[in-house]
Write a protein that holds these residues in place. Structure first.
Motif, PDB file in Angstrom:
ATOM      1  N   GLN A  44       0.834  -1.186   0.000  1.00 31.73           N
ATOM      2  CA  GLN A  44       0.000   0.000   0.000  1.00 31.73           C
ATOM      3  C   GLN A  44       0.883   1.256   0.000  1.00 31.73           C
ATOM      4  N   PRO A  45       0.516   2.273  -0.779  1.00 27.76           N
ATOM      5  CA  PRO A  45       1.339   3.496  -0.828  1.00 27.76           C
ATOM      6  C   PRO A  45       1.575   4.074   0.560  1.00 27.76           C
ATOM      7  N   GLY A  46       2.846   4.327   0.861  1.00 25.45           N
ATOM      8  CA  GLY A  46       3.210   4.900   2.140  1.00 25.45           C
ATOM      9  C   GLY A  46       3.232   3.925   3.289  1.00 25.45           C
ATOM     10  N   ARG A  47       2.910   2.663   3.031  1.00 24.28           N
ATOM     11  CA  ARG A  47       2.873   1.658   4.100  1.00 24.28           C
ATOM     12  C   ARG A  47       3.943   0.591   3.886  1.00 24.28           C
ATOM     13  N   ILE A  59      -3.833   4.843  -5.651  1.00 26.91           N
ATOM     14  CA  ILE A  59      -4.322   3.546  -6.146  1.00 26.91           C
ATOM     15  C   ILE A  59      -5.479   3.826  -7.094  1.00 26.91           C
ATOM     16  N   PRO A  60      -5.211   4.404  -8.257  1.00 26.91           N
ATOM     17  CA  PRO A  60      -6.305   4.829  -9.143  1.00 26.91           C
ATOM     18  C   PRO A  60      -7.153   3.676  -9.665  1.00 26.91           C
ATOM     19  N   GLN A  61      -6.582   2.479  -9.781  1.00 24.01           N
ATOM     20  CA  GLN A  61      -7.356   1.367 -10.313  1.00 24.01           C
ATOM     21  C   GLN A  61      -8.510   0.996  -9.382  1.00 24.01           C
ATOM     22  N   MET A  62      -8.299   1.105  -8.058  1.00 25.61           N
ATOM     23  CA  MET A  62      -9.374   0.814  -7.121  1.00 25.61           C
ATOM     24  C   MET A  62     -10.423   1.918  -7.140  1.00 25.61           C
ATOM     25  N   ILE A  63      -9.992   3.138  -7.337  1.00 29.92           N
ATOM     26  CA  ILE A  63     -10.932   4.261  -7.425  1.00 29.92           C
ATOM     27  C   ILE A  63     -11.840   4.083  -8.637  1.00 29.92           C
ATOM     28  N   ARG A  64     -11.255   3.705  -9.769  1.00 26.15           N
ATOM     29  CA  ARG A  64     -12.057   3.467 -10.977  1.00 26.15           C
ATOM     30  C   ARG A  64     -13.029   2.314 -10.764  1.00 26.15           C
TER      31      ARG A  64
END
Length: 213
Positions: free
Chosen positions: A92-95, A185-190
């Motif tokens: 995860q970004p930043g994790r 995480i743009p793919q999850m947003i889409r």
């Protein structure tokens, strides 16, 4: 609500346990909190876009494209799913330094509090390639974490898990499904937008120094 006295009190408590800074969570609904801390040297480190789905009004999402099961149906998969969690949580970004502890620790916060028949596991040839945790409070569900094995990313595994969760929510009388995804995480947003999840005020995480002693 942010004020000088509360910030100094929190800073002193953090200093007593050896900390050098604070992490602050707020939302877009409270720009005054963001301004208060930015004026004191804090910077935004994460932004989670939040979405909610009106479960009764949502159309049936269709069958998952991958084979899916649950921990309720296949409890023996737990060790393999834990191994997958070890791989995916730090992605995860930043994790990148995220630690979930030993399997019993992880089971205590990721599995035990949540409905086992809503803990979805995606399979390929009987082996877990992804999983999705659904936390439930009354008639509201929260997509707590979705993890997909690196070789299977971009192949619709997360979408299969999402479909299974929406169907579970419908079958179990949930009113809302909520989720939050980091902006990186743009793919999850889409994916959320594709299935009719509507935006809610984003969560903002700031980090910065303690108040001067």
């Amino acid at each position: 609500m942010a004020d000088e006295a509360t910030w100094r009190e929190a800073s002193e408590a953090a200093r007593e346990i050896g900390k050098t800074g604070l992490e602050v969570w707020t939302t877009e609904e409270h720009p005054e909190v963001v301004m208060f801390f930015e004026e004191r040297g804090y910077e935004e480190t994460f932004r989670y876009l939040r979405y909610a789905l009106d479960v009764p009004g949502a159309p049936d999402p269709g069958d998952p494209r991958h084979e899916v099961t649950t921990l309720s149906a296949r409890p023996g998969l737990l060790p393999d799913v834990y191994a997958l969690a070890l791989e995916t949580y730090p992605d995860q970004p930043g994790r990148e330094d995220a630690e979930i502890g030993a399997i019993d620790d992880w089971r205590g916060f990721a599995v035990a509090p949540n409905p086992p028949d809503a803990f979805v596991v995606a399979l390929e040839n009987g082996n877990p390639i992804g999983f999705g945790i659904l936390a439930v409070d009354g008639d509201v569900g929260e997509h707590a974490h979705t993890g997909v094995a690196e070789p299977w990313r971009g192949q619709g595994v997360a979408e299969s898990i999402k479909r299974a969760h929406i169907r579970w929510a419908k079958a179990n009388g949930l009113r809302l499904l909520r989720t939050a995804n980091e902006v990186r995480i743009p793919q999850m947003i889409r994916l959320n937008e594709r299935y009719g999840y509507r935006p809610e005020p984003a969560e903002i995480v700031l980090r910065g120094p303690l108040a001067p002693a």
